[in-house]
Design a protein around this motif. Structure first.
Motif, short mmCIF file in Angstrom:
data_model
loop_
_atom_site.label_atom_id
_atom_site.label_comp_id
_atom_site.label_asym_id
_atom_site.label_seq_id
_atom_site.Cartn_x
_atom_site.Cartn_y
_atom_site.Cartn_z
N LEU A 1 0.89 -1.29 -0.04
CA LEU A 1 -0.07 0.27 0.02
C LEU A 1 0.78 1.26 0.07
O LEU A 1 0.64 2.34 -0.67
N ALA A 2 1.96 1.28 0.74
CA ALA A 2 2.77 2.45 0.78
C ALA A 2 3.43 2.60 -0.60
O ALA A 2 3.58 3.66 -0.95
N GLU A 3 3.78 1.54 -1.32
CA GLU A 3 4.30 1.82 -2.67
C GLU A 3 3.22 2.35 -3.46
O GLU A 3 3.46 3.00 -4.53
N ALA A 4 2.13 1.94 -3.45
CA ALA A 4 0.95 2.71 -4.22
C ALA A 4 0.70 3.96 -3.66
O ALA A 4 -0.55 4.67 -4.14
N GLY A 5 1.27 4.65 -2.75
CA GLY A 5 0.81 5.84 -2.35
C GLY A 5 -0.13 6.02 -1.34
O GLY A 5 -0.99 7.22 -1.51
N ILE A 6 -0.70 5.14 -0.79
CA ILE A 6 -1.71 4.96 0.00
C ILE A 6 -1.62 5.04 1.55
O ILE A 6 -0.52 4.34 1.95
N ASP A 7 -2.20 6.04 2.20
CA ASP A 7 -2.21 6.32 3.39
C ASP A 7 -2.78 5.12 4.32
O ASP A 7 -3.96 4.94 4.43
N ALA A 8 -1.76 4.04 4.99
CA ALA A 8 -2.43 3.20 5.71
C ALA A 8 -1.49 2.89 6.97
O ALA A 8 -0.32 3.07 6.79
N SER A 9 -2.03 2.14 7.92
CA SER A 9 -1.30 1.86 8.84
C SER A 9 -1.82 0.64 9.53
O SER A 9 -3.00 0.25 9.19
N GLY A 10 -1.24 -0.15 10.50
CA GLY A 10 -1.85 -1.46 10.82
C GLY A 10 -1.04 -2.03 12.36
O GLY A 10 -0.08 -1.57 12.54
N THR A 11 -1.88 -2.72 12.77
CA THR A 11 -1.31 -3.36 14.02
C THR A 11 -2.01 -4.80 14.18
O THR A 11 -2.79 -5.07 13.52
N VAL A 12 -1.26 -5.52 14.78
CA VAL A 12 -1.68 -7.08 15.04
C VAL A 12 -1.99 -6.84 16.47
O VAL A 12 -1.42 -6.43 17.43
N GLU A 13 -3.05 -7.35 16.72
CA GLU A 13 -3.94 -7.42 18.33
C GLU A 13 -4.13 -8.97 18.58
O GLU A 13 -4.60 -9.90 17.83
N ASP A 14 -3.79 -9.00 20.01
CA ASP A 14 -3.82 -10.44 20.43
C ASP A 14 -5.56 -10.49 21.03
O ASP A 14 -5.77 -10.68 21.96
N LEU A 15 -6.30 -10.36 20.00
CA LEU A 15 -7.70 -10.17 20.22
C LEU A 15 -8.73 -11.12 19.07
O LEU A 15 -8.03 -11.29 17.99
N GLY A 16 -9.86 -11.47 19.41
CA GLY A 16 -10.72 -11.79 18.34
C GLY A 16 -11.20 -10.82 17.50
O GLY A 16 -10.91 -9.59 17.77
N PRO A 17 -11.71 -11.15 16.26
CA PRO A 17 -11.89 -9.78 15.50
C PRO A 17 -12.97 -8.86 16.02
O PRO A 17 -12.61 -7.69 15.78
N LEU A 18 -14.00 -9.42 16.64
CA LEU A 18 -14.82 -8.53 17.32
C LEU A 18 -14.41 -7.45 18.39
O LEU A 18 -14.53 -6.42 18.13
N GLU A 19 -13.69 -8.26 19.01
CA GLU A 19 -12.82 -7.46 20.36
C GLU A 19 -12.01 -6.25 19.48
O GLU A 19 -11.80 -5.10 19.99
#
Lengths: 210, 920
Positions: free
Chosen positions: B700-718
């Motif tokens: 995404l960064a290569e395509a010039g898109i503003d994005a950030s991300g994290t890994v969470e020790d949680l289920g999807p809903l939480e």
């Protein structure tokens, strides 16, 4: 044909910018400006006419002599005067047509337009007849060039005006267009017709009378 | 181009445009058929009239050329489809006034047929006019080639006259006038907060009328170039060759095109300004174009009139300009210049508007004397109608006209001076940013002042009598047209290039373009003042020996401009194809076009903007020009580039899949979104999840898109709840495997997330192999692993993991299996099965640890594997793995040779083991 820009409601519910020239539609505004442009086209030919005329002594105008009799050519003031009356009258009939529409009388509107177009067509026919009997051609002197260019371009504009009115007539008959509230194309066509009329009155005075 | 679903409900009840769009070839086939039919109709018409009126000679080329050119031109415009809507209207069909079937462009093909989107038309104009610019420029170089030495080099006098006449005509009618129409077409409706021009179909017609005009001017040289100059004075224009006829018809087409555009601009500016956009809040470009359009509407008919008269003299044999029969050649000049002097301002006032925009933006200061600049524009236009005869001081016109015309001419210097000093006042104490548009604007001020001053010499009767028809005039006209108009066109092109194309141009090349042109321009035209003052006449192919050196220097300097132009085109084409993505507002401008995306969406604004202040309030705390609202689909409220709305992307194993990333990219194209990616990795390997996330973020960064991300020790809903506590999002994008394979779908996650978050949830379905195999992107390093025995070794996997932690990578595992002799023995089958098993196992381990991998067993040695890695998989790096004992420098050398320019690295899995005896 100028498109009427009505306020549009988008699928998201917001309303397009309202027209700011209160009271006048975009189509009419465009037609007024276009008529201004057309007026300048005639102004350029009148300029040519005046400058050609300025170069020639007053008692030598118009500088065309009948080859057979040797007499100076005289513009057909009377015949064209009657023709002028036709055209002026047609301005009133197109006004009448619009007026009838305002009162919701569509039959009156159609009649008014038909009479206007008949008068316009008569004018053109008389004008062509005049060309045939004038006795000189566009190639005779700069006067001939200016005379035919002015009257010819005016004739072309009458033809365009007739076409516009004819389109309006078709729209009325086939698409049941125009209401007392909304008749921009009709208004624009009739304004153009008035313009053609006014130009002719000016032209008649300048070229035929003085 | 960022497009949304059509925002007009009208498309629902439109008529006749539910049919699939016709292919491009359909329109052009029609255009060709109609053009040819028009030409044939022209021949038939003239033949019929000549026959009906009993002319003795039925063949008279000029009359045929006139009719062919006119009707073929009209035929082309009809055939390409400009009149389709009107034709339906006048037949009484039910037509939709808000018909958008020809609106907007999705591919390049949409640019090659009539389009009603002002942005598409703007780009069509710019591409067409720069083509004409090349034609005109080549003609100019022919002129300089001829003038490089005295005597006749490449052309005789008549041909030379054709060169400069065509050069001037193409540049004036084909480049300068329509290029301002093109730039304004693109930015003006956005600047005033409108969705489009008032008459989009007329707008399309204006553009397509320009093409026949250009074509006729281009064809003219082949039927006998017109040689009476762009002013086309009779009697030469009446006597000249057939090209002159085409010139006169072409001018009518170009004139009709400009009048239609001008009407459109005037009505648009008068009626379609956004709420709050009072006349004193209009950007100066809008003022300039309103004024210019007035000049065009009321001036252009005069050149039409003058060309009609010349045409009649040529073709019909009238005597407008034949003095023997009462004609008057001076009259032509009066009528012609009554348009063509205002035309000088038609070619300059929009440029003044561009300069006002650029100077204020790059000086970070409010424009100095806004009202004075606006009024001086109008004043120039009005005065411009009263100065025409200064072109005719020595023509033999009425002599009493000279002094009044001189006075009005000199008076024009007053409003022009007001402009120059206002611009200097704008730069004064500003925080100047020397970007390319600004450099062109500053260069413009420099050269235009020189051009303005030489104009005072020529406007003054006494000096003009000596300087008329010398190179002083040529120098003057080029200082105001090239140093004036063309510099502003370049300034405007660079200034709005990011807005029009959505990409940034190269600053370095832009500056090269400027300096090459600036040096070439001054070197070419400044010496011509001297030449003119010493009596070198213009419009003559030969000249006196004493001017030879200077003319050679001039010709050489003109090559600088050629070089500059080449740099310009390279920059434009390269940047348009692959320049960096442009932000909404690269110059931190204040006017409305900078408050929408680059390029703007289909109808520019999702909701009507509200104008709240002037357009140039740079550096004034709290001041703003306008508020642009987001449409309902973006959640309403004010729309600004800095506050992009967030889309929350939820994905675990599918996060690095190309189907999810493509979806994100498509949304980002709309220009309103930034992305937060959350990987809910409860009970999963966090290192692996992080590696996958890094791949996605890198792409995404290569395509010039503003994005950030994290890994969470949680289920999807939480995880979704957690993130939404920290930052509001407008939408959740949930990526899952197909329903049968997805744990999340079994838990009904879509519905639960929707209920928990209260916002829209979009599901992206990702196939399993898509999630596991490498996504094609320059940001992800592709590595081929060539190994056989070592495949089972833990050292190989950990080596790759270490690399993946440094930089995202995708692996291709190639297991070369060379069996000696025929391969169908039981033993061979067993060996092959083992190799396949090893390969599968390592791919599985890599995928489990978050590295996308696939691979195959290759029938051949490591050299063959390296070849395959290079040619089939196109990897960046080849890793050859072996045990220390098996390492062979010879084999490694062969692999290196086979891999060509792909990097080859050797990984020794058991680096601590003793070296193998040689020959093992």
């Amino acid at each position: 044909m100028a498109a009427e820009h009505t306020a549009t409601v988008s699928s998201h519910g917001d309303v397009a910018a309202p027209g700011r020239g209160a009271g006048i539609s975009q189509g009419m505004l465009a037609m007024i400006l276009f008529i201004g442009s057309e007026a300048m086209l005639f102004a350029s030919f009148f300029t040519a006419y005046f400058m050609v005329r300025y170069n020639i002594a007053e008692n030598d105008w118009p500088p065309i002599k009948d080859l057979a009799t040797g007499e100076r050519f005289e513009p057909p003031v009377l015949g064209t005067g009657v023709n002028t009356a036709f055209l002026v009258f047609s301005s009133f009939t197109v006004w009448y047509a619009e007026h009838r529409l305002k009162h919701g009388d569509r039959k009156g509107l159609e009649r008014g337009l038909i009479v206007t177009m008949l008068l316009g067509a008569t004018f053109l026919a008389v004008q062509i007849n005049e060309y045939v009997h004038l006795g000189f051609t566009p190639q005779d002197q700069a006067y001939g060039a200016a005379f035919y260019t002015l009257t010819g371009f005016h004739g072309l504009h009458v033809f365009v005006g007739l076409t516009l009115l004819w389109i309006c007539y078709l729209r009325i008959k086939r698409a049941h267009d125009f209401t007392p509230q909304w008749a921009t194309p009709l208004g624009a066509a009739s304004l153009y017709w008035h313009f053609v009329d006014v130009v002719w009155v000016f032209l008649y005075v300048v070229v035929y009378l003085i | 181009m960022a497009t949304h679903a059509p925002t007009h409900a009208h498309t629902d009840h439109g008529h006749g445009h539910h049919a699939p769009p016709k292919p491009l070839w359909y329109w052009w086939k029609r255009a060709i058929v109609w053009t040819i039919s028009g030409a044939l109709a022209g021949i038939a018409l003239v033949f019929f009239f000549r026959w009906a009126f009993g002319f003795s000679n039925l063949w008279e080329p000029e009359s045929y050329y006139t009719a062919i050119a006119s009707l073929a031109g009209i035929g082309f415009v009809i055939g390409i489809g400009c009149f389709d809507w009107w034709w339906a209207y006048l037949r009484g069909k039910h037509v939709d006034f808000e018909d958008h079937s020809l609106h907007g462009a999705k591919t390049w093909r949409d640019y090659l047929r009539p389009n009603t989107d002002h942005k598409v038309i703007g780009i069509q104009y710019m591409v067409a006019v720069f083509t004409f610019f090349v034609v005109g420029g080549l003609l100019a170089e022919l002129v300089r080639l001829e003038l490089a030495q005295p005597g006749f080099q490449i052309a005789d006098g008549e041909t030379y006259n054709g060169y400069f006449s065509a050069h001037a005509t193409v540049m004036i009618f084909g480049f300068v006038i329509p290029s301002f129409a093109g730039l304004a077409n693109y930015v003006l409706p956005v600047m005033i907060g409108a969705k489009d021009m008032a008459f989009p179909r007329l707008n399309a017609l204006s553009f397509w009328l320009l093409l026949p005009a250009g074509a006729m001017l281009a064809i003219a040289p082949f039927v006998g170039a017109f040689s009476a100059g762009w002013t086309a004075y009779p009697p030469l224009a009446v006597q000249g060759t057939t090209g002159q006829t085409l010139f006169e018809v072409a001018v009518q087409f170009a004139g009709a095109s400009s009048i239609a555009t001008a009407l459109n601009f005037l009505v648009t500016i008068m009626t379609m300004r956004a709420p709050g956009m009072t006349v004193w809040r209009m950007p100066l470009l809008v003022w300039a174009n309103a004024t210019t359009s007035g000049l065009v509407v009321f001036g252009t008919p005069f050149i039409a009139g003058s060309q009609f008269m010349t045409l009649f003299d040529r073709v019909v044999g009238t005597n407008f300009f034949n003095a023997a029969n009462g004609g008057d050649v001076i009259m032509y000049q009066h009528v012609f210049w009554f348009y063509s002097h205002p035309a000088v301002y038609i070619m300059m006032l929009p440029g003044f508007g561009i300069i006002s925009e650029v100077l204020s933006t790059f000086s970070r200061k409010p424009i100095f004397g806004y009202r004075a600049l606006a009024f001086s524009t109008v004043a120039i236009a009005l005065l411009g109608f009263g100065v025409w005869a200064h072109h005719m001081f020595v023509s033999g016109m009425a002599s009493w006209l000279r002094i009044p015309m001189m006075i009005t001419t000199i008076i024009i210097a007053v409003p022009t001076g007001v402009k120059i000093f206002s611009w200097l006042g704008t730069i004064w104490n500003g925080k100047i940013h020397l970007k390319t548009p600004m450099i062109w604007a500053l260069g413009f001020i420099f050269t235009f002042v020189i051009g303005g001053l030489s104009g005072v010499f020529l406007g003054t009767l006494t000096t003009d009598i000596a300087l008329t028809d010398t190179y002083f005039v040529v120098a003057h006209i080029h200082y105001v047209f090239f140093g004036g108009s063309v510099f502003t066109i370049f300034a405007g092109t660079y200034y709005w290039f990011p807005k029009m194309t959505g990409r940034m141009y190269s600053e370095t090349l832009g500056k090269w373009h400027f300096w090459l042109t600036f040096i070439g321009f001054n070197g070419t035209f400044f010496p011509q003042h001297w030449l003119g003052a010493h009596g070198m006449p213009r419009r003559v192919a030969d000249y006196d020996e004493r001017f030879a050196d200077l003319n050679l220097i001039i010709s050489l300097f003109s090559l600088f401009m050629v070089a500059g132009t080449l740099v310009f085109f390279y920059n434009m084409i390269w940047s348009w194809r692959s320049g960096p993505k442009a932000p909404w507002n690269p110059w931190r401008g204040r006017s409305l076009e900078w408050l929408v995306s680059s390029p703007p969406s289909l109808f520019n604004f999702d909701a009507v903007p509200q104008v709240v202040g002037g357009p140039y309030q740079y550096g004034i705390p709290g001041a703003r020009h306008a508020v642009v609202y987001a449409g309902d689909h973006l959640g309403g409220g004010e729309l600004t580039e800095t506050e992009l709305r967030t889309v929350l992307v939820v994905a675990n194993r599918t996060v690095a899949s190309s189907s999810l990333l493509d979806q994100v990219k498509a949304r980002a194209e709309e220009g309103y979104w930034r992305f937060t990616i959350v990987v809910p990795a409860k009970g999963d390997d966090h290192r692996a999840a992080d590696r996958r996330l890094q791949v996605a973020l890198a792409v995404l960064a290569e395509a010039g898109i503003d994005a950030s991300g994290t890994v969470e020790d949680l289920g999807p809903l939480e995880a979704v709840k957690r993130i939404l506590e920290e930052e509001p999002a407008h939408e959740v994008m949930l990526a899952t495997l197909p329903t049968g394979q997805s744990e999340w779908m079994q838990q009904d996650m879509i519905d639960r997330v929707r209920k928990a978050s209260g916002i829209a949830v979009t599901r992206v379905i990702v196939r399993g192999d898509d999630a596991r195999t490498a996504v094609r992107s320059a940001a992800v390093q592709r590595i081929a692993v060539i190994a056989n025995d070592t495949l089972g070794d833990a050292g190989l996997v950990s080596a790759l993991q270490a690399r993946a932690d440094e930089r995202p990578l995708a692996a291709v595992v190639l297991c070369p299996l060379s069996l000696d002799g025929p391969g169908w023995t039981d033993d061979a089958d067993k060996v092959r099965d083992e190799a396949t098993g090893r390969t599968r196992a390592v791919i599985q381990r890599l995928q489990d640890s978050g590295i996308q991998a696939h691979g195959e067993v290759i029938d051949g040695d490591p050299v063959a594997a390296a070849k395959i890695a290079r040619s089939d998989y196109k990897v960046d790096t080849v890793l050859v793995c072996s045990y220390r004992r098996d390492s062979s420098e010879e084999l490694l050398g062969q692999v290196r040779a086979a891999a060509g320019d792909t990097a080859v690295e050797h990984v020794v899995v058991d680096a601590e083991a003793p070296a193998a005896p040689s020959g093992a």
